[in-house]
Design an enzyme around this catalytic site. Sequence first.
Site, PDB file in Angstrom:
ATOM      1  N   HIS A  60      -7.115  -4.490  10.044  1.00  0.00           N
ATOM      2  CA  HIS A  60      -6.853  -4.378   8.605  1.00  0.00           C
ATOM      3  C   HIS A  60      -5.539  -5.031   8.202  1.00  0.00           C
ATOM      4  CE1 HIS A  60      -4.933  -0.169   9.358  1.00  0.00           C
ATOM      5  NE2 HIS A  60      -3.954  -1.016   9.118  1.00  0.00           N
ATOM      6  N   GLU A 108      -9.691  -1.721   5.212  1.00  0.00           N
ATOM      7  CA  GLU A 108     -10.394  -1.351   6.430  1.00  0.00           C
ATOM      8  C   GLU A 108     -11.653  -2.206   6.625  1.00  0.00           C
ATOM      9  OE1 GLU A 108      -8.721   0.173   8.362  1.00  0.00           O
ATOM     10  OE2 GLU A 108      -8.271   2.260   7.908  1.00  0.00           O
ATOM     11  N   ASP A 154      -7.557  -2.196  13.972  1.00  0.00           N
ATOM     12  CA  ASP A 154      -8.937  -2.513  13.585  1.00  0.00           C
ATOM     13  C   ASP A 154      -8.986  -3.791  12.739  1.00  0.00           C
ATOM     14  OD1 ASP A 154      -7.897  -1.738  11.147  1.00  0.00           O
ATOM     15  OD2 ASP A 154      -9.203  -0.004  10.874  1.00  0.00           O
ATOM     16  N   ASP A 184       0.817  -1.216   0.000  1.00  0.00           N
ATOM     17  CA  ASP A 184       0.000   0.000   0.000  1.00  0.00           C
ATOM     18  C   ASP A 184       0.853   1.269   0.000  1.00  0.00           C
ATOM     19  OD1 ASP A 184       0.971  -0.344   2.561  1.00  0.00           O
ATOM     20  OD2 ASP A 184      -0.968  -0.707   3.482  1.00  0.00           O
TER      21      ASP A 184
HETATM   22  C1  GLP Z   1      -0.551   0.601   8.422  1.00  0.00           C
HETATM   23  C2  GLP Z   1      -0.263  -0.266   7.210  1.00  0.00           C
HETATM   24  C3  GLP Z   1      -0.446  -1.734   7.511  1.00  0.00           C
HETATM   25  C4  GLP Z   1       0.270  -2.089   8.811  1.00  0.00           C
HETATM   26  C5  GLP Z   1      -0.341  -1.298   9.939  1.00  0.00           C
HETATM   27  C6  GLP Z   1       0.244  -1.631  11.297  1.00  0.00           C
HETATM   28  O1  GLP Z   1      -1.884   0.918   8.562  1.00  0.00           O
HETATM   29  N1  GLP Z   1      -1.078   0.060   6.105  1.00  0.00           N
HETATM   30  O2  GLP Z   1       0.048  -2.512   6.423  1.00  0.00           O
HETATM   31  O3  GLP Z   1       0.173  -3.468   9.049  1.00  0.00           O
HETATM   32  O4  GLP Z   1      -0.123   0.073   9.666  1.00  0.00           O
HETATM   33  O5  GLP Z   1       1.344  -0.836  11.566  1.00  0.00           O
HETATM   34  P1  GLP Z   1       2.351  -1.034  12.771  1.00  0.00           P
HETATM   35  O6  GLP Z   1       3.214  -2.179  12.381  1.00  0.00           O
HETATM   36  O7  GLP Z   1       3.104   0.237  12.839  1.00  0.00           O
HETATM   37  O8  GLP Z   1       1.531  -1.318  13.968  1.00  0.00           O
END
Ligand code: GLP
Length: 263
Positions: free
Chosen positions: A138, A143, A136, A67
């Site tokens: 995702h 989402e 959440d 993404d």
């Molecule tokens: C973002 C990314 C996700 C990732 C998530 C968790 O929203 N789009 O791909 O898994 O953050 O991030 P973190 O690893 O910083 O908790």
Amino acid sequence: MEIIIAPNYEAMSKTSAAIIAREIRRKHDLVLGLATGDTPIGTYRELAKLHKDEGLDFSKITTFNLDEYLGLAPLHRNSYNYFMWENLFEHINTSQHRAFVPQGNTVDPEEFCAWYEEQIRKAGGIDLQVLGIGRDGHIGFNEPGSSFASRTRVKGLYEQTIKDNARFFEKEEDVPRFAITMGVGTIMEAKKILLIANGEGKAEVCQQFIEGPVTSQITATALQLHSYAIVVLDEEAASKLKRREYYNWIRDNKHIVQKQIGR
Ligand code: GLP
């Protein structure tokens, strides 16, 4: 799903890097799906170490990132493209032409998303997809409510995600409200999936997506329908799992079966 509970963040990172390295050694031209966020930073550090110390070769692999924030240019400090270069690509011998990250500042997002899907297809599909998980539930930026059949597209971010990701920006208002993300359907087509999660903040969602009912309200639950998904958690993220004794017993005893079938 195979659940591996590691004692801490370092062990989680080493375990997941070892899984990725094993796949690269098996297939030099592996197509690897990559994630961003705090979670995989340790894994990427370990991969860089394996490259430096053991010569793990990334020169033939192709990577596709999950993404990117819509509106951010690739060199913007908060872009996921920038993150990938800073945390991984600069430290390994990856080919720039085969490191795909969605282009946040594309003039035609719809056309770009179709092109991205096409590049994944042309590369032969993703062999191993690395995932983190949002609070959440995702995966990528899929989402709550994202269809399990969804493909790469623009997705509006959920309020909690904006709040969670605000820590990377100067202020919350700077967090883009939209992102380009591979769809759940795109992710599910990967031959193998590796999801990593750490910290207390992820404990509840990890229990829900591993042990709860499959629902598009927690898109990571789609992994329950995948034929080859490995989840590596640290103790804190695993703290609310109801069947942790069972997962640990499997982790500690699977060598018995592997020996029997001669792997
Ligand atoms: C973002 C990314 C996700 C990732 C998530 C968790 O929203 N789009 O791909 O898994 O953050 O991030 P973190 O690893 O910083 O908790």
